[in-house]
Design a protein around this motif. Structure first.
Motif, PDB file in Angstrom:
ATOM      1  N   HIS A   1       0.840  -1.195   0.000  1.00 31.82           N
ATOM      2  CA  HIS A   1       0.000   0.000   0.000  1.00 31.82           C
ATOM      3  C   HIS A   1       0.875   1.245   0.000  1.00 31.82           C
ATOM      4  N   GLN A   2       0.413   2.292  -0.656  1.00 27.86           N
ATOM      5  CA  GLN A   2       1.167   3.536  -0.722  1.00 27.86           C
ATOM      6  C   GLN A   2       0.233   4.725  -0.569  1.00 27.86           C
ATOM      7  N   SER A   3       0.607   5.654   0.276  1.00 25.50           N
ATOM      8  CA  SER A   3      -0.164   6.884   0.438  1.00 25.50           C
ATOM      9  C   SER A   3       0.694   8.064   0.005  1.00 25.50           C
ATOM     10  N   GLY A   4       0.047   9.159  -0.342  1.00 24.34           N
ATOM     11  CA  GLY A   4       0.773  10.332  -0.800  1.00 24.34           C
ATOM     12  C   GLY A   4      -0.172  11.502  -0.979  1.00 24.34           C
ATOM     13  N   THR A   5       0.226  12.468  -1.787  1.00 27.45           N
ATOM     14  CA  THR A   5      -0.556  13.683  -2.009  1.00 27.45           C
ATOM     15  C   THR A   5      -0.634  13.976  -3.495  1.00 27.45           C
ATOM     16  N   PHE A   6      -1.827  14.285  -3.964  1.00 28.13           N
ATOM     17  CA  PHE A   6      -2.036  14.681  -5.353  1.00 28.13           C
ATOM     18  C   PHE A   6      -2.274  16.185  -5.382  1.00 28.13           C
ATOM     19  N   LYS A   7      -1.316  16.916  -5.958  1.00 23.69           N
ATOM     20  CA  LYS A   7      -1.408  18.370  -6.025  1.00 23.69           C
ATOM     21  C   LYS A   7      -1.916  18.771  -7.397  1.00 23.69           C
ATOM     22  N   VAL A   8      -2.968  19.597  -7.430  1.00 27.10           N
ATOM     23  CA  VAL A   8      -3.628  19.840  -8.702  1.00 27.10           C
ATOM     24  C   VAL A   8      -4.359  21.176  -8.706  1.00 27.10           C
ATOM     25  N   PRO A   9      -4.323  21.929  -9.824  1.00 32.10           N
ATOM     26  CA  PRO A   9      -5.164  23.121  -9.985  1.00 32.10           C
ATOM     27  C   PRO A   9      -6.626  22.697 -10.154  1.00 32.10           C
ATOM     28  N   VAL A  10      -7.541  23.536  -9.671  1.00 34.54           N
ATOM     29  CA  VAL A  10      -8.963  23.198  -9.674  1.00 34.54           C
ATOM     30  C   VAL A  10      -9.707  24.022 -10.721  1.00 34.54           C
ATOM     31  N   VAL A  11     -10.445  23.321 -11.599  1.00 34.33           N
ATOM     32  CA  VAL A  11     -11.297  23.985 -12.582  1.00 34.33           C
ATOM     33  C   VAL A  11     -12.668  24.202 -11.942  1.00 34.33           C
ATOM     34  N   PRO A  12     -13.140  25.445 -11.809  1.00 31.50           N
ATOM     35  CA  PRO A  12     -14.429  25.690 -11.151  1.00 31.50           C
ATOM     36  C   PRO A  12     -15.609  25.229 -11.999  1.00 31.50           C
ATOM     37  N   ASP A  13     -16.683  24.826 -11.317  1.00 37.74           N
ATOM     38  CA  ASP A  13     -17.929  24.424 -11.985  1.00 37.74           C
ATOM     39  C   ASP A  13     -17.674  23.390 -13.072  1.00 37.74           C
ATOM     40  N   SER A  14     -16.940  22.357 -12.719  1.00 41.04           N
ATOM     41  CA  SER A  14     -16.524  21.360 -13.712  1.00 41.04           C
ATOM     42  C   SER A  14     -16.607  19.953 -13.137  1.00 41.04           C
ATOM     43  N   ARG A  15     -16.999  19.010 -13.999  1.00 43.36           N
ATOM     44  CA  ARG A  15     -17.002  17.591 -13.642  1.00 43.36           C
ATOM     45  C   ARG A  15     -15.756  16.883 -14.158  1.00 43.36           C
ATOM     46  N   LEU A  16     -14.780  17.635 -14.606  1.00 38.88           N
ATOM     47  CA  LEU A  16     -13.545  17.042 -15.099  1.00 38.88           C
ATOM     48  C   LEU A  16     -12.903  16.186 -14.007  1.00 38.88           C
ATOM     49  N   PRO A  17     -12.547  14.942 -14.324  1.00 39.65           N
ATOM     50  CA  PRO A  17     -11.877  14.109 -13.315  1.00 39.65           C
ATOM     51  C   PRO A  17     -10.446  14.583 -13.089  1.00 39.65           C
ATOM     52  N   GLY A  18      -9.813  14.031 -12.080  1.00 38.80           N
ATOM     53  CA  GLY A  18      -8.417  14.357 -11.849  1.00 38.80           C
ATOM     54  C   GLY A  18      -7.546  13.806 -12.963  1.00 38.80           C
ATOM     55  N   LEU A  19      -6.708  14.663 -13.531  1.00 39.64           N
ATOM     56  CA  LEU A  19      -5.808  14.268 -14.607  1.00 39.64           C
ATOM     57  C   LEU A  19      -4.370  14.293 -14.100  1.00 39.64           C
ATOM     58  N   LEU A  20      -3.679  13.185 -14.251  1.00 36.01           N
ATOM     59  CA  LEU A  20      -2.250  13.129 -13.961  1.00 36.01           C
ATOM     60  C   LEU A  20      -1.527  13.415 -15.261  1.00 36.01           C
ATOM     61  N   GLY A  21      -0.960  14.618 -15.374  1.00 35.78           N
ATOM     62  CA  GLY A  21      -0.419  15.099 -16.635  1.00 35.78           C
ATOM     63  C   GLY A  21       1.011  14.680 -16.918  1.00 35.78           C
ATOM     64  N   PHE A  22       1.444  15.042 -18.110  1.00 36.41           N
ATOM     65  CA  PHE A  22       2.749  14.620 -18.612  1.00 36.41           C
ATOM     66  C   PHE A  22       3.901  15.100 -17.728  1.00 36.41           C
ATOM     67  N   GLN A  23       3.858  16.361 -17.274  1.00 33.30           N
ATOM     68  CA  GLN A  23       4.982  16.885 -16.510  1.00 33.30           C
ATOM     69  C   GLN A  23       5.188  16.121 -15.210  1.00 33.30           C
ATOM     70  N   SER A  24       4.077  15.783 -14.532  1.00 34.03           N
ATOM     71  CA  SER A  24       4.198  14.996 -13.303  1.00 34.03           C
ATOM     72  C   SER A  24       4.737  13.604 -13.603  1.00 34.03           C
ATOM     73  N   LEU A  25       4.264  13.000 -14.685  1.00 39.44           N
ATOM     74  CA  LEU A  25       4.758  11.679 -15.062  1.00 39.44           C
ATOM     75  C   LEU A  25       6.256  11.728 -15.357  1.00 39.44           C
ATOM     76  N   ARG A  26       6.670  12.760 -16.051  1.00 36.06           N
ATOM     77  CA  ARG A  26       8.085  12.876 -16.396  1.00 36.06           C
ATOM     78  C   ARG A  26       8.934  13.145 -15.150  1.00 36.06           C
ATOM     79  N   ASP A  27       8.432  13.987 -14.262  1.00 40.03           N
ATOM     80  CA  ASP A  27       9.165  14.277 -13.031  1.00 40.03           C
ATOM     81  C   ASP A  27       9.373  13.031 -12.184  1.00 40.03           C
ATOM     82  N   ARG A  28       8.447  12.070 -12.311  1.00 41.31           N
ATOM     83  CA  ARG A  28       8.507  10.831 -11.525  1.00 41.31           C
ATOM     84  C   ARG A  28       9.175   9.694 -12.291  1.00 41.31           C
ATOM     85  N   TYR A  29       9.809   9.987 -13.432  1.00 45.22           N
ATOM     86  CA  TYR A  29      10.469   8.954 -14.231  1.00 45.22           C
ATOM     87  C   TYR A  29       9.488   7.814 -14.540  1.00 45.22           C
ATOM     88  N   ALA A  30       8.286   8.178 -14.959  1.00 44.71           N
ATOM     89  CA  ALA A  30       7.226   7.191 -15.135  1.00 44.71           C
ATOM     90  C   ALA A  30       7.399   6.389 -16.419  1.00 44.71           C
TER      91      ALA A  30
END
Length: 217
Positions: free
Chosen positions: A110-139
């Motif tokens: 099991h792994q816990s952590g924190t997802f840091k993300v800008p918030v789009v107001p009045d939106s049903r957009l799901p959480g997106l894990l974007g390219f820059q975060s993936l690259r920063d994590r050597y994904a």
């Protein structure tokens, strides 16, 4: 991802990148990304330069975290993030959130952590894990086995462990911040054979009939 580490990139990006990020994201499509059993999830989206999430998704994950005794936090951005192509034209993200998350590794741990993300107001957009975060994590994303690997910072030679017959293509970073692959690097035909091969290639295309002469990748 290490316990307690920030899982995401909320740094300001150039306005030209902000205006272009997520333009390929379709609002209706993302409304269908909820898992069948209702569990909250993050969409792995290398097509989005940065992380992004709608306020309704943020509320849902925040409530799940609070029910587990974990506290989400919100902060005012130093400058607005302009998000386009996410359902309601151009929208300003005025806040970032840090959401406690927990995931299961493939080995059952099991792994816990924190997802840091800008918030789009009045939106049903799901959480997106974007390219820059993936690259920063050597994904490394395994689309066949549906596994996401976050590598250590140690040097590695992935190519030497790939199965025989693997084709590898070198990608580049566009000015917008997206990962792209150049697609019009046509081989030059030697001038002395160009005339002779021209008629043969024309015949090959004609023989295909209604078939697309370009095979899919």
């Amino acid at each position: 991802m290490h316990s307690g580490d920030g899982f995401g990139d909320t740094r300001p990006v150039p306005i030209t990148q902000q205006e272009k990020m997520n333009q390929a994201t379709n609002y209706v499509h993302h409304a269908e990304t909820r898992l069948a059993d209702g569990r909250p999830s993050i969409v792995i989206d290398p097509g989005s330069v940065g992380n992004l999430a709608g306020d309704q998704w943020v509320k849902e994950v925040s409530e799940a975290a609070l029910n587990s005794g974990l506290l989400p936090t919100q902060s005012l951005r130093d400058q607005p993030l302009i998000a386009t192509g996410v359902g309601q034209g151009v929208q300003k993200c005025m806040h970032n959130v840090a959401l406690p998350i927990a995931m299961d590794r493939a080995d059952g741990s099991h792994q816990s952590g924190t997802f840091k993300v800008p918030v789009v107001p009045d939106s049903r957009l799901p959480g997106l894990l974007g390219f820059q975060s993936l690259r920063d994590r050597y994904a490394i994303l395994d689309t066949h086995k549906l596994r996401l690997h976050f590598c250590s910072t140690d040097e590695y030679d992935l190519e030497s462990h790939l199965p025989a017959g693997t084709e590898t293509y070198q990608c580049e970073i566009a000015p917008s911040g997206h990962m792209v692959i150049p697609c019009c690097i046509y081989p030059e035909v030697p001038k002395e054979t160009e005339a002779d091969e021209g008629s043969e290639k024309a015949a090959e295309v004609q023989d295909n009939g209604n078939k697309d002469p370009l095979a899919p990748i």
